[in-house]
Design an enzyme around this catalytic site. Structure first.
Site, PDB file in Angstrom:
ATOM      1  N   ASP A   1       9.583  19.986  30.248  1.00 47.13           N
ATOM      2  CA  ASP A   1       9.970  20.435  28.910  1.00 47.13           C
ATOM      3  C   ASP A   1      11.396  20.979  29.010  1.00 47.13           C
ATOM      4  O   ASP A   1      11.609  22.114  29.423  1.00 47.13           O
ATOM      5  CB  ASP A   1       8.989  21.505  28.407  1.00 47.13           C
ATOM      6  CG  ASP A   1       9.404  22.027  27.040  1.00 47.13           C
ATOM      7  OD1 ASP A   1       8.661  22.856  26.480  1.00 47.13           O
ATOM      8  OD2 ASP A   1      10.464  21.616  26.542  1.00 47.13           O
TER       9      ASP A   1
ATOM     10  N   TYR B   1       6.465  28.433  27.537  1.00 46.85           N
ATOM     11  CA  TYR B   1       6.260  28.222  26.098  1.00 46.85           C
ATOM     12  C   TYR B   1       6.728  26.822  25.776  1.00 46.85           C
ATOM     13  O   TYR B   1       7.842  26.434  26.166  1.00 46.85           O
ATOM     14  CB  TYR B   1       7.069  29.255  25.299  1.00 46.85           C
ATOM     15  CG  TYR B   1       6.991  29.107  23.795  1.00 46.85           C
ATOM     16  CD1 TYR B   1       8.068  28.618  23.066  1.00 46.85           C
ATOM     17  CD2 TYR B   1       5.835  29.456  23.108  1.00 46.85           C
ATOM     18  CE1 TYR B   1       8.004  28.487  21.693  1.00 46.85           C
ATOM     19  CE2 TYR B   1       5.762  29.337  21.727  1.00 46.85           C
ATOM     20  CZ  TYR B   1       6.841  28.847  21.019  1.00 46.85           C
ATOM     21  OH  TYR B   1       6.774  28.707  19.654  1.00 46.85           O
TER      22      TYR B   1
ATOM     23  N   LYS C   1      16.839  21.768  20.551  1.00 43.84           N
ATOM     24  CA  LYS C   1      17.977  22.696  20.542  1.00 43.84           C
ATOM     25  C   LYS C   1      19.335  21.985  20.590  1.00 43.84           C
ATOM     26  O   LYS C   1      19.785  21.412  19.599  1.00 43.84           O
ATOM     27  CB  LYS C   1      17.793  23.708  21.680  1.00 43.84           C
ATOM     28  CG  LYS C   1      16.528  24.585  21.492  1.00 43.84           C
ATOM     29  CD  LYS C   1      16.344  25.559  22.613  1.00 43.84           C
ATOM     30  CE  LYS C   1      14.990  26.222  22.560  1.00 43.84           C
ATOM     31  NZ  LYS C   1      14.887  27.281  21.566  1.00 43.84           N
TER      32      LYS C   1
HETATM   33  P1  KE4 Z   1      10.943  24.555  18.552  1.00 38.87           P
HETATM   34  O1  KE4 Z   1       9.663  23.990  17.952  1.00 38.87           O
HETATM   35  O2  KE4 Z   1      11.077  26.046  18.322  1.00 38.87           O
HETATM   36  O3  KE4 Z   1      12.177  23.770  18.164  1.00 38.87           O
HETATM   37  O4  KE4 Z   1      10.839  24.346  20.147  1.00 38.87           O
HETATM   38  C1  KE4 Z   1       9.720  24.867  20.818  1.00 38.87           C
HETATM   39  C2  KE4 Z   1      10.067  25.049  22.275  1.00 38.87           C
HETATM   40  C3  KE4 Z   1       9.584  24.132  23.190  1.00 38.87           C
HETATM   41  N1  KE4 Z   1       9.871  24.232  24.511  1.00 38.87           N
HETATM   42  C4  KE4 Z   1      10.643  25.250  24.972  1.00 38.87           C
HETATM   43  C5  KE4 Z   1      10.923  25.328  26.436  1.00 38.87           C
HETATM   44  C6  KE4 Z   1      11.163  26.221  24.077  1.00 38.87           C
HETATM   45  O5  KE4 Z   1      11.911  27.236  24.557  1.00 38.87           O
HETATM   46  C7  KE4 Z   1      10.875  26.127  22.703  1.00 38.87           C
HETATM   47  C8  KE4 Z   1      11.372  27.136  21.695  1.00 38.87           C
HETATM   48  N2  KE4 Z   1      12.091  28.249  22.218  1.00 38.87           N
HETATM   49  C9  KE4 Z   1      12.034  29.483  21.454  1.00 38.87           C
HETATM   50  C10 KE4 Z   1      12.843  30.544  22.217  1.00 38.87           C
HETATM   51  N3  KE4 Z   1      12.128  31.048  23.316  1.00 38.87           N
HETATM   52  C11 KE4 Z   1      12.527  29.299  20.053  1.00 38.87           C
HETATM   53  C12 KE4 Z   1      12.799  30.593  19.305  1.00 38.87           C
HETATM   54  C13 KE4 Z   1      11.760  30.840  18.253  1.00 38.87           C
HETATM   55  O6  KE4 Z   1      10.549  30.619  18.507  1.00 38.87           O
HETATM   56  O7  KE4 Z   1      12.173  31.285  17.164  1.00 38.87           O
END
Ligand code: KE4
Length: 432
Positions: A240, A145, A268
């Site tokens: 990533d 993801y 994060k």
């Molecule tokens: P954000 O746009 O949510 O800040 O980051 C996206 C993203 C990009 N790359 C990786 C490897 C990530 O894990 C994420 C976001 N992680 C999720 C948890 N699996 C955020 C939680 C959510 O979607 O509420």
């Protein structure tokens, strides 16, 4: 028994004004049943909900709270910055300082651009890789993801698979055609895609340690194999590290595994809990980013002074305290060792994968090394286990396809409490 009537009432009320009652799908507990708990405060290892229930938090805002909640060093920096105005929309000293700090910590980064989320970071990195190479296609891995950018909602993990929409409606065929997918840890499949799309692939993007199908580790030689392939084919290799950056080591997974990508994306922890993302990499690539180069990317609140104050405090602390990673390795190792003892006592042989302070228990007796093997897990059983832990005041990720994130606020005493709660919840879940 933990009751949460105020959270229940707030969740019903939220449905009328927020899609699904939440601002990010995975928070809705759809995959595990029951209703989400509405939090009011958090300190150290604990979060407190509207009904006054206390939870040992093993999600830590999906990674950022590596020092536990309301860490003094971060809070003080934010409180100090607030009186000077929340935003200027003009360059500031802090942005230069945090950029130099990131360059000094992340092996692949010679230049970096701050954005406001991990999604913005990955969307921008892909656009720059396409602009730099003049190529259109990208390769991602099933179950990874990279945020909710259109190019990535193909065989996506995290909330997408949790809700059963790994390929989201609304993504155009044109976009989807430019995203090729391969099974994680399968170099042969990547080679086949590259051979079939000679000279058309701009980038290969992956989580160097996957956390969005549950925790899946890179097989021996996988990361290096991608590095070699990208060098040979002129493809931009993007790690990533939104989850793994500054978590698996001060230099992320790329430092831990000794494989340096051409670009990295971050999020994060980089914001210490404030909305911050970043992307960076080799100078020759980042020189393509406007206004230095032709690839456009912008953001009103990018490099926001309050967010930079929080991120600067967090990253500086992590750089100056490498013992954080030794502590997290020990704590997380003890948690998993306790879980293994539980499984033995109960005659269960579920799979647990861990790297540093990220781990997942998969309710399958098969090894989990990619998306397909992760999907052999019994998600209904996971749901029962999750609720058993919630009832015992332990807050896990509400999905089989997520990882846990341990903070330095988890003491050895709390490890024991976690292991005991997990034993009871496992026993209860398998008996139902
Ligand atoms: P954000 O746009 O949510 O800040 O980051 C996206 C993203 C990009 N790359 C990786 C490897 C990530 O894990 C994420 C976001 N992680 C999720 C948890 N699996 C955020 C939680 C959510 O979607 O509420």
């Amino acid at each position: 028994m933990i009751h949460a009537p105020i959270s229940e009432e707030l969740f019903q009320r939220a449905q009328h004004s927020i899609p699904g009652g939440v601002n990010s799908p995975v928070r809705a507990f759809r995959a595990v049943g029951g209703n989400p708990r509405f939090m009011v405060s958090a300190k150290g290892p604990y979060m407190y909900d509207e009904d006054g229930n206390r939870y040992l938090d093993l999600i830590n805002s999906w990674g950022p709270m590596i020092l536990g909640h309301a860490a003094e060093v971060v809070n003080e920096a934010v409180i100090k910055a607030i009186p000077n105005s929340l935003s200027f929309g003009a360059p500031t000293r802090k942005e230069v300082e945090i950029a130099e700090l990131i360059v000094s910590m992340m092996p692949s980064i010679e230049k970096v651009r701050m954005v406001n989320s991990g999604t913005e970071a990955t969307m921008s990195a892909i656009r720059v890789a396409r602009g730099f190479t003049g190529r259109d296609k990208i390769i991602k891995f099933e179950g990874c993801y990279h945020g909710h950018g259109d190019s990535f909602l193909i065989s996506a993990g995290s909330g997408a698979i949790t809700l059963g929409v790994p390929d989201s409606p609304g993504v155009t065929k044109g976009t989807a055609n430019d995203t090729l997918t391969a099974p994680y840890n399968n170099l042969e499949a990547v080679q086949t895609l590259v051979d079939a799309n000679k000279g058309q692939i701009a980038a290969i993007i992956l989580e160097p340690v996957a956390g969005n199908m549950g925790l899946v580790t890179p097989a021996e030689g996988f990361l290096q194999g991608l590095r070699t392939l990208c060098d040979k084919e002129g493809i931009v290799l993007i790690f990533d590290e939104v989850m793994t950056g500054f978590r698996l080591s001060a230099g992320g997974a790329q430092q831990l595994y000794g494989v340096t990508p051409d670009m990295s994306t971050m999020g994060k922890i980089i914001g210490g809990g404030m909305p911050v993302g970043a992307y960076g990499g080799k100078k020759e690539i980042m020189e393509f980013v406007a206004p230095a180069g032709p690839v456009y990317q912008a953001g009103t609140l990018s490099g926001n002074p309050i967010a930079m104050a929080a991120g600067m405090a967090m990253l500086t602390y992590l750089k100056e305290h490498p013992e954080v990673y030794t502590q997290l390795e020990q704590t997380s190792g003890n948690m998993v060792a306790g879980m293994q003892r539980n499984l033995q006592k109960l005659g269960l042989n579920y799979t647990i994968n861990r790297v540093g302070s990220m781990f997942s228990i998969f309710f399958t007796d098969k090894p989990v090394y990619d998306f397909e093997s992760a999907k052999t897990s019994d998600t209904a059983l996971f749901g029962r286990y999750f609720n058993g832990m919630l009832q015992r005041g332990v807050y896990l990720a509400p999905s089989q396809y997520e990882a846990l994130f341990v903070s330095t606020a988890v003491t050895e005493e709390l490890v024991e409490q976690y292991v005991q709660a997990s034993f009871e919840a496992l026993q209860e879940a398998v008996q139902q």
